[in-house]
Scaffold this motif. Sequence first.
Motif, PDB file in Angstrom:
ATOM      1  N   ARG A   1      96.364 -35.672  84.804  1.00 48.69           N
ATOM      2  CA  ARG A   1      96.507 -34.281  84.363  1.00 48.69           C
ATOM      3  C   ARG A   1      97.378 -33.490  85.341  1.00 48.69           C
ATOM      4  NH1 ARG A   1      91.726 -29.744  83.569  1.00 48.69           N
ATOM      5  NH2 ARG A   1      93.036 -28.054  84.358  1.00 48.69           N
TER       6      ARG A   1
ATOM      7  N   HIS B   1      91.020 -33.624  80.221  1.00 43.61           N
ATOM      8  CA  HIS B   1      92.194 -33.015  79.576  1.00 43.61           C
ATOM      9  C   HIS B   1      91.803 -31.935  78.568  1.00 43.61           C
ATOM     10  CE1 HIS B   1      95.243 -35.714  81.309  1.00 43.61           C
ATOM     11  NE2 HIS B   1      94.234 -36.575  81.352  1.00 43.61           N
ATOM     12  N   ARG B   2      90.517 -31.719  78.369  1.00 43.72           N
ATOM     13  CA  ARG B   2      89.970 -30.753  77.396  1.00 43.72           C
ATOM     14  C   ARG B   2      90.669 -30.908  76.041  1.00 43.72           C
ATOM     15  NH1 ARG B   2      86.828 -26.017  78.234  1.00 43.72           N
ATOM     16  NH2 ARG B   2      87.255 -25.840  80.453  1.00 43.72           N
ATOM     17  N   SER B   3      90.671 -32.135  75.568  1.00 42.48           N
ATOM     18  CA  SER B   3      91.357 -32.425  74.297  1.00 42.48           C
ATOM     19  C   SER B   3      90.616 -33.550  73.582  1.00 42.48           C
ATOM     20  CB  SER B   3      92.788 -32.883  74.607  1.00 42.48           C
ATOM     21  OG  SER B   3      93.330 -33.563  73.499  1.00 42.48           O
TER      22      SER B   3
ATOM     23  N   GLU C   1      96.920 -30.841  71.237  1.00 41.38           N
ATOM     24  CA  GLU C   1      95.724 -30.535  70.439  1.00 41.38           C
ATOM     25  C   GLU C   1      94.874 -31.787  70.294  1.00 41.38           C
ATOM     26  OE1 GLU C   1      97.032 -28.888  66.748  1.00 41.38           O
ATOM     27  OE2 GLU C   1      97.996 -27.230  67.817  1.00 41.38           O
ATOM     28  N   ARG C   2      95.501 -32.940  70.456  1.00 44.75           N
ATOM     29  CA  ARG C   2      94.799 -34.226  70.419  1.00 44.75           C
ATOM     30  C   ARG C   2      95.604 -35.206  71.258  1.00 44.75           C
ATOM     31  NH1 ARG C   2      95.790 -37.212  64.870  1.00 44.75           N
ATOM     32  NH2 ARG C   2      94.029 -36.040  64.078  1.00 44.75           N
ATOM     33  N   MET C   3      94.923 -36.158  71.846  1.00 44.49           N
ATOM     34  CA  MET C   3      95.632 -37.156  72.646  1.00 44.49           C
ATOM     35  C   MET C   3      95.300 -38.540  72.122  1.00 44.49           C
ATOM     36  SD  MET C   3      95.025 -35.800  76.489  1.00 44.49           S
ATOM     37  CE  MET C   3      96.341 -36.704  77.256  1.00 44.49           C
TER      38      MET C   3
ATOM     39  N   ASP D   1      85.274 -35.945  71.247  1.00 44.63           N
ATOM     40  CA  ASP D   1      85.540 -34.544  71.575  1.00 44.63           C
ATOM     41  C   ASP D   1      85.173 -34.241  73.018  1.00 44.63           C
ATOM     42  OD1 ASP D   1      86.588 -33.115  69.240  1.00 44.63           O
ATOM     43  OD2 ASP D   1      84.813 -33.988  68.282  1.00 44.63           O
TER      44      ASP D   1
ATOM     45  N   ARG E   1     100.280 -28.977  76.164  1.00 43.75           N
ATOM     46  CA  ARG E   1      98.841 -28.749  75.966  1.00 43.75           C
ATOM     47  C   ARG E   1      98.476 -29.383  74.627  1.00 43.75           C
ATOM     48  NH1 ARG E   1      97.666 -28.110  79.876  1.00 43.75           N
ATOM     49  NH2 ARG E   1      97.888 -26.493  81.427  1.00 43.75           N
TER      50      ARG E   1
END
Length: 523
Positions: free
Chosen positions: A412, A445-447, A423-425, A497, A421
């Motif tokens: 990160r 990664h808050r994703s 929305e999905r990885m 999530d 940033r």
Amino acid sequence: MERLFLGLDSSTQSLSPLVIDLDTRRIVYDGSQAFDDIPEYGTRNGVLPSGEPGVVHAPPLVWVEAVDRVFEKMKDAGVPLNRILAVSGSGQQHGSVYLKPGFNAALDRLDPDRRLAENLEDTFSRATAPIWQDSSTSAECREIGEALGGMLATAAATGSIAIERFTGPQIRKFFKQDPQAYEQTGHVALVSSFLASILAGRVADMDPGDGAGMNLMDIGRKTWLPEALEATAPSLSGKLPGISPSWSVIGNVSSYFVDRYGLAADTKCLVWSGDNPNSVVGLGLIQPGMAAISLGTSDTFIGTMADCHTDPRGEGHVFGSPAGGYMSLICLTNGSLAREKVKDQYGLDWNGFSGALADTRPGNEGRMILPWFGPETVPKVLEPEVHRKDLDPADAPANCRAVVESQMMALRLHSEWMGIRPERMYATGGASANTAILQIMADVHRSPVYRSEVTNSAGLGAALRAAHGYLEDAGTPMPWDEIVRGFADPIEASRIDPDPASADVYDEAIRTYAEFEQDALGG
Ligand code: XUL
């Protein structure tokens, strides 16, 4: 009506053809030819034994022979080669092939009664090709970097600092070591453009995906950078091909493949690209702002960007994305290598390692590790060194959590310059099968994280690019999301999530991690 497209992936160790049917969204053929299985060329793991430290070369003729072998295999397997509409490919990045001025003429008169290697054996001005594993050009990197105003100026201009494995420093070393052979070189190709030339029967352009891996291309304009060519070797512009968009048609396939293997005479040849740019398409990263982490021997973060940002620290790379815009890449060398080291140190198997992650809490109570068991690329660490922060080396569970958390925080931290940033990885590579690791990835990664099941993303990307370029050329373009649908979709059910409370913990922890890393690097 089925519409078939071929992608050829020339990696370090093998040439792998992949045929897709665009209409049924199926892979109809997936094969491979290992270079080591063609013993007359003497490769081991795809490269030649070398007595010199840092020198890693391969014989380009083995790549050429592998082309005949894979077409023979496809023919024997009953692949309807006459129905392939277009072909493109993927090459290991950075490797360079040096050819005499007669190369184009030799391509023009390929004799279908002789193998490609026999047709082309006299066309090389240098018998071997330095490849991406070669690290013997530090002096040339310094010279090129200085001529371009310093390392960070080089990164801003070409997308990367001058790096040993990149093609420009390799060309410069050849020119310095053997100026006569350099002068007798009419054409310098990348692995990708060399093989594209053979398929098309004429010298092929490079694309901005692979062209960016040379320290020779103006990353903003996607054209050759005159100052960089000058800093590298004399008269270089006359030896390089053009740079064309990744969806460009070079022409019809060479009559060699029509006569010998029964391809249709109007099969289109697209320009090739490098393996990492092709993987962007093969993983479905077709919109700016998308990202994937490949958890393999090394861990790689790949992102896509509409505009070009380069890494102010000079650790990362920017290449053209074959789907338009740019792709960025950072590579942490100590990926699975470090996870395995820690697992083995405590005598665990992977279940035991996952158990250790389950028995410890996000944030690991501030315990961290810098797992540089071998030299590291990001951040640059030349000598192996392992640092622990508040971490008892005897505490197995805490060490297991520390290695995964620290790797994710490093990914990160060192990818922040990309400004992505997501929305999905997407997660790929061996360790992406481990959901406990993916939970930490999602939290750090808050994703949301999805697992991708694509195994040969470079070969698939090449086949999908062939389809895209063919349809574009035919005047019936298909948008990228439609091209990749059904081939590159991540597994919906694999979605993990982020846990908001854990993500908050990591937002704090990453600052401590950054300081810990800086201290270890000596500020
Ligand atoms: C990327 C790189 C490797 C090769 C491997 O910069 O050197 O990923 O492309 O084939």
